[in-house]
Write a protein that holds these residues in place. Structure first.
Motif, PDB file in Angstrom:
ATOM      1  N   ARG A   1     -19.498  -2.319-137.051  1.00  0.00           N
ATOM      2  CA  ARG A   1     -18.752  -4.146-137.380  1.00  0.00           C
ATOM      3  C   ARG A   1     -18.205  -4.087-136.035  1.00  0.00           C
ATOM      4  NH1 ARG A   1     -20.327  -6.733-140.315  1.00  0.00           N
ATOM      5  NH2 ARG A   1     -19.225  -8.450-141.410  1.00  0.00           N
ATOM      6  N   LEU A   2     -17.858  -3.286-135.177  1.00  0.00           N
ATOM      7  CA  LEU A   2     -17.248  -3.755-134.512  1.00  0.00           C
ATOM      8  C   LEU A   2     -18.073  -4.014-132.928  1.00  0.00           C
ATOM      9  CD1 LEU A   2     -14.949  -0.456-133.206  1.00  0.00           C
ATOM     10  CD2 LEU A   2     -13.748  -3.233-133.881  1.00  0.00           C
ATOM     11  N   LEU A   3     -19.166  -3.743-133.426  1.00  0.00           N
ATOM     12  CA  LEU A   3     -20.129  -4.791-132.214  1.00  0.00           C
ATOM     13  C   LEU A   3     -20.808  -5.979-133.083  1.00  0.00           C
ATOM     14  CD1 LEU A   3     -21.965  -4.446-129.650  1.00  0.00           C
ATOM     15  CD2 LEU A   3     -24.122  -2.822-130.918  1.00  0.00           C
ATOM     16  N   ALA A   4     -20.973  -6.361-134.353  1.00  0.00           N
ATOM     17  CA  ALA A   4     -20.690  -7.161-135.441  1.00  0.00           C
ATOM     18  C   ALA A   4     -20.284  -8.357-133.900  1.00  0.00           C
ATOM     19  CB  ALA A   4     -21.196  -7.138-135.974  1.00  0.00           C
ATOM     20  N   GLY A   5     -19.012  -8.125-134.390  1.00  0.00           N
ATOM     21  CA  GLY A   5     -17.482  -8.837-134.352  1.00  0.00           C
ATOM     22  C   GLY A   5     -18.223  -9.526-132.585  1.00  0.00           C
ATOM     23  N   VAL A   6     -18.467  -8.840-131.727  1.00  0.00           N
ATOM     24  CA  VAL A   6     -19.002  -8.803-130.310  1.00  0.00           C
ATOM     25  C   VAL A   6     -20.254 -10.352-130.354  1.00  0.00           C
ATOM     26  CG1 VAL A   6     -19.799  -8.463-128.104  1.00  0.00           C
ATOM     27  CG2 VAL A   6     -18.536  -7.050-128.967  1.00  0.00           C
ATOM     28  N   CYS A   7     -20.852  -9.812-131.737  1.00  0.00           N
ATOM     29  CA  CYS A   7     -22.045 -10.435-131.732  1.00  0.00           C
ATOM     30  C   CYS A   7     -21.720 -12.357-132.102  1.00  0.00           C
ATOM     31  CB  CYS A   7     -23.233  -9.781-132.318  1.00  0.00           C
ATOM     32  SG  CYS A   7     -23.805 -10.650-133.521  1.00  0.00           S
ATOM     33  N   ALA A   8     -20.111 -12.286-133.285  1.00  0.00           N
ATOM     34  CA  ALA A   8     -19.942 -13.442-134.532  1.00  0.00           C
ATOM     35  C   ALA A   8     -19.166 -13.815-133.087  1.00  0.00           C
ATOM     36  CB  ALA A   8     -19.000 -12.952-135.115  1.00  0.00           C
ATOM     37  N   SER A   9     -18.967 -13.468-132.348  1.00  0.00           N
ATOM     38  CA  SER A   9     -17.637 -13.587-130.697  1.00  0.00           C
ATOM     39  C   SER A   9     -18.986 -15.227-130.493  1.00  0.00           C
ATOM     40  CB  SER A   9     -17.420 -12.881-129.822  1.00  0.00           C
ATOM     41  OG  SER A   9     -16.375 -12.127-130.863  1.00  0.00           O
ATOM     42  N   THR A  10     -19.974 -15.227-130.264  1.00  0.00           N
ATOM     43  CA  THR A  10     -20.846 -15.862-129.216  1.00  0.00           C
ATOM     44  C   THR A  10     -21.880 -17.534-130.020  1.00  0.00           C
ATOM     45  OG1 THR A  10     -22.930 -14.707-129.916  1.00  0.00           O
ATOM     46  CG2 THR A  10     -21.948 -13.215-128.054  1.00  0.00           C
ATOM     47  N   TRP A  11     -20.950 -17.354-131.020  1.00  0.00           N
ATOM     48  CA  TRP A  11     -20.968 -18.604-131.805  1.00  0.00           C
ATOM     49  C   TRP A  11     -20.658 -19.523-131.177  1.00  0.00           C
ATOM     50  CZ3 TRP A  11     -24.165 -20.475-135.287  1.00  0.00           C
ATOM     51  CH2 TRP A  11     -23.933 -21.856-135.791  1.00  0.00           C
ATOM     52  N   VAL A  12     -19.614 -19.475-129.789  1.00  0.00           N
ATOM     53  CA  VAL A  12     -18.416 -20.275-129.699  1.00  0.00           C
ATOM     54  C   VAL A  12     -19.918 -20.808-129.183  1.00  0.00           C
ATOM     55  CG1 VAL A  12     -17.202 -20.788-127.611  1.00  0.00           C
ATOM     56  CG2 VAL A  12     -16.289 -19.192-129.485  1.00  0.00           C
ATOM     57  N   ALA A  13     -20.339 -20.640-128.361  1.00  0.00           N
ATOM     58  CA  ALA A  13     -21.667 -21.358-127.357  1.00  0.00           C
ATOM     59  C   ALA A  13     -23.146 -21.794-128.289  1.00  0.00           C
ATOM     60  CB  ALA A  13     -22.610 -19.999-126.704  1.00  0.00           C
ATOM     61  N   PHE A  14     -22.772 -21.178-129.466  1.00  0.00           N
ATOM     62  CA  PHE A  14     -23.840 -21.998-129.737  1.00  0.00           C
ATOM     63  C   PHE A  14     -23.805 -23.534-130.961  1.00  0.00           C
ATOM     64  CE2 PHE A  14     -25.150 -17.631-130.970  1.00  0.00           C
ATOM     65  CZ  PHE A  14     -26.823 -18.059-131.085  1.00  0.00           C
ATOM     66  N   THR A  15     -22.378 -23.784-131.155  1.00  0.00           N
ATOM     67  CA  THR A  15     -21.410 -24.506-131.754  1.00  0.00           C
ATOM     68  C   THR A  15     -21.902 -25.464-130.375  1.00  0.00           C
ATOM     69  OG1 THR A  15     -19.441 -23.421-131.524  1.00  0.00           O
ATOM     70  CG2 THR A  15     -20.111 -23.625-133.766  1.00  0.00           C
ATOM     71  N   VAL A  16     -21.046 -25.104-129.459  1.00  0.00           N
ATOM     72  CA  VAL A  16     -20.947 -26.262-128.653  1.00  0.00           C
ATOM     73  C   VAL A  16     -22.751 -26.665-127.842  1.00  0.00           C
ATOM     74  CG1 VAL A  16     -19.614 -26.465-126.116  1.00  0.00           C
ATOM     75  CG2 VAL A  16     -18.255 -25.746-127.618  1.00  0.00           C
ATOM     76  N   MET A  17     -22.684 -26.167-127.784  1.00  0.00           N
ATOM     77  CA  MET A  17     -24.571 -26.512-127.228  1.00  0.00           C
ATOM     78  C   MET A  17     -25.003 -27.116-127.995  1.00  0.00           C
ATOM     79  SD  MET A  17     -27.598 -23.733-126.388  1.00  0.00           S
ATOM     80  CE  MET A  17     -29.169 -24.343-124.654  1.00  0.00           C
ATOM     81  N   TYR A  18     -25.316 -27.030-129.234  1.00  0.00           N
ATOM     82  CA  TYR A  18     -25.334 -27.909-130.289  1.00  0.00           C
ATOM     83  C   TYR A  18     -25.370 -29.095-131.002  1.00  0.00           C
ATOM     84  CZ  TYR A  18     -27.704 -29.533-134.710  1.00  0.00           C
ATOM     85  OH  TYR A  18     -28.563 -30.749-136.101  1.00  0.00           O
TER      86      TYR A  18
END
Length: 401
Positions: free
Chosen positions: A97-114
């Motif tokens: 679940r901690l690593l899932a938090g790292v995954c979710a943290s990269t959502w920053v890049a998704f939103t800005v790229m879109y």
């Protein structure tokens, strides 16, 4: 074509991360873990994001790149699912679940790229669209979860999650950075960070989003599936519970930015979302049948779909492209406080006073949020009226002179 590829990649991203969410708390409970520990595991997802999202956003703006962080998201999504497949030991679900938090943290890049695919003034539209992608990907993963658990095994969702992450990683290699994000002159410098983080709108919506995500991770992404399990729900019935929440949530996410906010104003729509969500969350205390649980979550999903996309769009509305990942990173890092503290505190309350106490706590969070929205909207109206009076009087004096 680029938007279509990005849509597929985004759907796979959220599917790989949420495919085990509906069955996670019952799964951990069946393994014999206590409610406080389950709350820690659920909350650890948000704790990592509190620490990681803002630095990732600053680094993304500093480098002027989004794609490497998207690739990191898929690698960590697959790794998260893989950790849940390791032999039973308390450290593995926590690490997963901690690593899932790292995954979710990269959502920053998704939103800005879109957002870079749209004109600067269309941030609300872009965030509304990507919110629909988010909900659709989450719903696809969560709908698969119960079926995979019932027909195969409790570990099957994690295996399919790994497969989704691998496919998403392969497809994301074909994404292209926008010219805007690669423009050296528009990259974020460290001396500009302070200006971005002092943006008043950004700070206000970040505070509200702490409360909104606290409620979300207490309810559907936290203890609502456990409530369903207590009422006798099977894996398939938990899937139906997810569907009852996510379909109205997706519908509201699509409509709120394009239809509701232009007519009623964003602050009124946000307040309405919090009020309805509070009623639905508090009602969990009295629900004793699955059909009523489905009904409450349908309204709750619609309510939370009203305010979450609007808060996301407001976070970057007043920020230039070169600082958007920084702003989004700060916004998402701050609301991760709610993702961590909401289920953590609710888990402790549930252990001491029963499962209903956590939902009462969630309802109180919506009450606080509604009072903040009311206070800030009144203050903004007074400020706006004062500015109009000042300009009007100044113009009269000038004409008289």
């Amino acid at each position: 074509m680029e938007r279509r590829l990005f849509t597929i990649v985004t759907l796979l991203y959220w599917t790989s991360m949420y495919i085990y969410v509906p069955t996670l708390s019952p799964y951990l409970s069946d393994l014999g873990y206590s409610l406080p520990f389950i709350g820690i595991v659920l909350g650890s997802y948000g704790l990592v994001q509190m620490l990681v999202r803002f630095p990732l956003g600053v680094l993304s703006d500093r480098l002027g790149k989004r794609k490497p962080f998207i690739l990191l998201g898929f690698v960590s999504a697959g790794g998260s699912c893989m950790l849940f497949l390791l032999p039973d030991l308390w450290i593995w679900p926590l690490a997963g679940r901690l690593l899932a938090g790292v995954c979710a943290s990269t959502w920053v890049a998704f939103t800005v790229m879109y957002a870079a695919f749209f004109a600067h003034g269309e941030a609300g539209k872009a965030m509304g669209n990507i919110s629909v992608m988010t909900v659709s990907g989450q719903m696809a993963g969560m709908l698969l979860s119960g079926w995979l658990t019932d027909d195969f095994s409790p570990k099957a969702p994690f295996v399919v999650g790994i497969a989704a992450a691998v496919i998403g990683l392969a497809l994301s290699l074909f994404l292209r950075e926008s010219h805007t994000s690669l423009d050296e002159g528009k990259r974020m410098s460290l001396d500009r960070v302070g200006k971005v983080v002092r943006n008043s709108t950004l700070l206000r919506v970040s505070m509200l989003s702490i409360l909104a995500h606290g409620v979300l991770f207490i309810t559907m992404f936290g203890f609502t599936p456990l409530k369903g399990a207590e009422l006798g729900a099977s894996g398939i019935e938990l899937t139906l519970l997810v569907f009852a929440f996510m379909l109205p949530h997706a519908t509201a996410s699509f409509l709120t930015g394009s239809r509701f906010a232009p007519v009623f104003g964003p602050w009124k729509v946000i307040a309405a979302g919090f009020i309805l969500s509070g009623i639905c969350t508090g009602s969990m205390l009295f629900i004793d049948r699955l059909p009523l649980l489905y009904l409450s979550q349908a309204f709750n999903g619609f309510a939370q779909g009203l305010h979450l996309p609007l808060l996301l769009g407001l976070a970057i509305r007043d920020v230039q492209e070169r600082g958007r990942a920084t702003a989004m990173g700060l916004y998402q890092a701050i609301y991760a406080i709610g993702m961590f503290s909401g289920p953590f505190l609710a888990g402790w309350l549930n252990e001491e006073w029963g499962l209903g106490s956590g939902f009462v706590f969630g309802a109180l969070l919506t009450l606080i949020a509604t009072s903040l929205v009311w206070r800030w909207s009144i203050a903004d109206k007074r400020k706006s009226d004062g500015r109009m009076d000042h300009n009007g009087n100044a113009g009269l004096r000038k004409s008289e002179g």
